[in-house]
Structure formats: C-alpha cells, structure tokens
Design a protein around this motif. Structure first.
Motif, PDB file in Angstrom:
ATOM      1  N   ALA A 120       0.861  -1.188   0.000  1.00 37.20           N
ATOM      2  CA  ALA A 120       0.000   0.000   0.000  1.00 37.20           C
ATOM      3  C   ALA A 120       0.888   1.225   0.000  1.00 37.20           C
ATOM      4  O   ALA A 120       1.964   1.230   0.622  1.00 37.20           O
ATOM      5  CB  ALA A 120      -0.922   0.011   1.221  1.00 37.20           C
ATOM      6  N   PHE A 121       0.437   2.270  -0.697  1.00 40.60           N
ATOM      7  CA  PHE A 121       1.224   3.488  -0.830  1.00 40.60           C
ATOM      8  C   PHE A 121       0.843   4.552   0.191  1.00 40.60           C
ATOM      9  O   PHE A 121      -0.325   4.713   0.551  1.00 40.60           O
ATOM     10  CB  PHE A 121       1.040   4.081  -2.227  1.00 40.60           C
ATOM     11  N   LYS A 132       5.484   8.602  -2.342  1.00 40.82           N
ATOM     12  CA  LYS A 132       6.937   8.436  -2.266  1.00 40.82           C
ATOM     13  C   LYS A 132       7.362   7.189  -1.512  1.00 40.82           C
ATOM     14  O   LYS A 132       8.542   6.808  -1.564  1.00 40.82           O
ATOM     15  CB  LYS A 132       7.559   9.666  -1.594  1.00 40.82           C
ATOM     16  N   PHE A 133       6.426   6.553  -0.800  1.00 40.19           N
ATOM     17  CA  PHE A 133       6.772   5.365  -0.017  1.00 40.19           C
ATOM     18  C   PHE A 133       5.682   4.312  -0.139  1.00 40.19           C
ATOM     19  O   PHE A 133       4.504   4.639  -0.309  1.00 40.19           O
ATOM     20  CB  PHE A 133       6.988   5.723   1.464  1.00 40.19           C
ATOM     21  N   ALA A 134       6.089   3.063  -0.079  1.00 39.29           N
ATOM     22  CA  ALA A 134       5.162   1.937  -0.106  1.00 39.29           C
ATOM     23  C   ALA A 134       5.497   1.013   1.055  1.00 39.29           C
ATOM     24  O   ALA A 134       6.662   0.899   1.464  1.00 39.29           O
ATOM     25  CB  ALA A 134       5.260   1.174  -1.428  1.00 39.29           C
ATOM     26  N   TYR A 135       4.446   0.341   1.571  1.00 39.34           N
ATOM     27  CA  TYR A 135       4.604  -0.553   2.714  1.00 39.34           C
ATOM     28  C   TYR A 135       4.183  -1.952   2.274  1.00 39.34           C
ATOM     29  O   TYR A 135       3.052  -2.150   1.816  1.00 39.34           O
ATOM     30  CB  TYR A 135       3.762  -0.054   3.886  1.00 39.34           C
ATOM     31  N   THR A 188       7.835  -4.248   5.151  1.00 39.81           N
ATOM     32  CA  THR A 188       8.995  -3.569   4.588  1.00 39.81           C
ATOM     33  C   THR A 188       8.600  -2.201   4.068  1.00 39.81           C
ATOM     34  O   THR A 188       7.616  -2.067   3.339  1.00 39.81           O
ATOM     35  CB  THR A 188       9.615  -4.391   3.437  1.00 39.81           C
ATOM     36  N   VAL A 189       9.354  -1.189   4.453  1.00 37.80           N
ATOM     37  CA  VAL A 189       9.163   0.159   3.936  1.00 37.80           C
ATOM     38  C   VAL A 189      10.052   0.330   2.717  1.00 37.80           C
ATOM     39  O   VAL A 189      11.246   0.032   2.751  1.00 37.80           O
ATOM     40  CB  VAL A 189       9.523   1.222   4.988  1.00 37.80           C
TER      41      VAL A 189
END
Length: 347
Positions: free
Chosen positions: A204-205, A210-213, A223-224
């Motif tokens: 999921a964003f 700028k980041f996804a988990y 995981t980031v």
C-alpha cells in the motif's frame, strides 16, 4: 518454496411522527459488498455507527475472493484452478447485476486493478498477470496480454496501479515487478527482490506516493520502500507482531487517508497491527496490535469517511467493524456481522 493459498485458510404513532428522521437515516445508509469462497457476492448495508445488515447475495459469481470497484461497476476474481474474472453492474446502491465473465488464462486469480481502460488480474496459482480490455458498458472484453513471472514457483498475489506504472507483488519469487502498460501490453521496468523467504503479499502506498509498505506473508514482516518513477527501493523491515507471538501470516495492508497510520491484518496472531508513520512516511513504529475480533483476518478496508474500518475474519465467519480514531489511529471494535468465509470487503 511451496505454499498453498487456501491452506491459509478457515409502525407506531411515534415512528410516523419521526418520518423526517427516518428519511435522514435512509440517506445515511451505505452499502458494502463482500467476497467469499463459494457462490455469490454478499450485499449488505451499514449505518453511521458501522452496524452491518445483510440485504442479499448476487448469485452466479463463483469464488469471488477479491472485489474491486470502478465507478458503478464491481470486478471480481473467480479464484478457481481455471481462472476467470467477472464484471458486475451496480444499478443502484445495493442492487447488483452480473454483466459478464471472461476466462483469464491463469490459475487461482486473487487480486485485481483497473488502469487506463484495462482490467488486470494477478494469478496466484500460475504466477502470472493477465490483462483484459474493458468495454464501454464496464463489461470485460478481450484479453490483451498474459505475463508469466520467472522463478521457482511464482505466485502473483497483488496487482496495483501506481500512476503510469503497474506493480505486481509475487509471494513465490519474493519480488515486486514494475511494468508499463501500453496498448494492452505489459513491459517490465524493474524487479525488486526482497529477502529470501519473505513472501511479499500486498503493498500500500503513502498518500505522498513516495513510499510503499509491503506486507510479507511468510516471515511476518512489513517492509518500507521508497518509490520514484516506477522504482522501489527497500529501506527497512520489522516484525508485524510482538516478540513471542504464535506463527503469523500477514494478510492485508492499508494506509489511513492522511498517511499517518498503517494497518495490517495478522493471521495467526489474529490482530490488527497499528503502525504510526514518520513525518515523511519513510519509517514505521508499531503502536498496538488489538484483536481482530475473529480468526484469520484476511482483508480490511477503511470506509470513505475514514472513521470506520471493516475486517473480514475468514475462519470465524464474521466481518468486524472498528471505529478509527482519526487523531490517534486507535481502533475500537463496534460490531460484528456473521457471514460464511468472508475474505474481502469493498465499500
């Protein structure tokens, strides 16, 4: 690595006088649609407090284990050995009609995404991604592509549209693939491989993009990753459950609308992990792991208000509603709705 998807399987005068309030209550009624193993898509209403009430079932949709909505159409996988996908019209809130069904040339489809006039499906059993053109009426048209992941027992588990790119999460190859989609064809841009045996399931964003988990099913971690122009870079990983917890398999991962919290379902620990994000979204801190209110929480979703979360507990046969504290991210269980093998909820 060998994994089995289903194995993770388990009227009075007073009322008449209050007519205006009743009309308000009707307007406040919302609908959710839930998938399962077996025949039919469940239809239910829910009120502002999150109480869920069944209003029927759309029969003739086989094993709809994942459902996605695009406008007034629902798309469902038919998670069977000979895979297929189905299109369902929402003629009115809570009123569904099957449009059509198309084979997708894969096995065990388990996730869907809509992008640029196409329906993409992730096939767990055969480890590939299928692409279908969508018709003007929302029905599913011809298949335009089928891309196989290369590796030891690939298991495509999720497909996500991210701007100009399509991301496919594969549990069997421990990888996340980034594709471009043009004229119905997928072209590989990047393959990010995570730790061996992690088993990435869903991602999921953050609202910033700028980041996804990434929820890793097989080693119970999250995981980031940073994300830019279709490229993912793994930054850090941590456990989704406290030390000493029983064997656990993360299921769904979602992000609060404001990006301050990340929620993850823990199957085995039977909880919802609540993570707080850092100011930029590049790091997570585990805050709490409240009970999911049932066994084997497979999927979760936050409703459009941001104040209610629905969790489908597959093995205990209930969908649990939680109130979401928008300030603290905390979850408070409000109600429980019984239904056979709920594996997905869409609102």
């Amino acid at each position: 690595m060998t994994t089995t998807r289903r194995g993770f399987l388990g009227l009075t005068a007073a009322a008449v006088a209050a007519a205006p309030l009743s009309a308000q209550a009707v307007r406040a009624t919302k609908y959710l649609y839930h998938g399962k193993y077996g025949d039919g898509v469940g239809i239910a209403s829910y009120d502002t407090a999150g109480k869920v009430t069944s209003t029927g079932v759309l029969k003739g949709v086989a094993d709809p284990s994942f459902i996605v909505r695009s406008g007034n159409v629902l798309y469902a996988v038919n998670e069977q050995e000979t895979g297929a996908v189905s299109a369902i019209a929402i003629d009115a809130p809570g009123k569904l009609r099957l449009l059509n069904r198309q084979p997708n040339e894969g096995s065990g489809p388990c996730h869907l995404a809509v992008a640029n006039g196409y329906l993409l499906s992730a096939n767990y059993g055969s480890g590939d991604v299928s692409v279908h053109r969508l018709r003007a009426d929302g029905g599913i048209g011809s298949q335009t592509d089928l891309v196989k992941h290369v590796g030891d027992q690939p298991h495509a588990h999720q497909i996500v549209a991210a701007g100009n790119y399509i991301l496919a999460v594969d549990l069997g190859t421990d990888s996340i693939y980034t594709y471009t989609l043009a004229s119905g064809k997928l072209t590989l841009k990047q393959q990010l491989t995570l730790a061996a045996g992690a088993g990435p399931r869903h991602l999921a964003f953050h609202p910033s993009g700028k980041f996804a988990y990434v929820a890793n099913e097989l080693n119970s971690t999250i995981t980031v990753c940073s994300y830019a122009d279709g490229k993912l870079t793994a930054l850090s990983s941590q456990s989704t459950v406290p030390a000493g917890s029983p064997t656990n398999y993360p299921g769904e991962v979602i992000v609060s609308p404001d990006g301050r919290y990340v929620y993850l379902t823990n199957r085995g620990h039977n909880s919802i992990a609540v993570f707080a994000t850092s100011a930029s979204g590049d790091a997570l801190t585990l805050k709490a792991t409240p009970s999911a209110g049932g066994v084997w929480p497979r999927h979760c979703i936050i409703d459009p208000t941001g104040g209610l979360m629905f969790v489908s507990n597959q093995n205990s046969g209930n969908i649990v509603t939680f109130a979401v504290d928008l300030a603290s991210g905390n979850l408070t269980q409000k109600s429980s709705f019984s239904t056979p093998t709920p594996v997905c909820v869409n609102v």
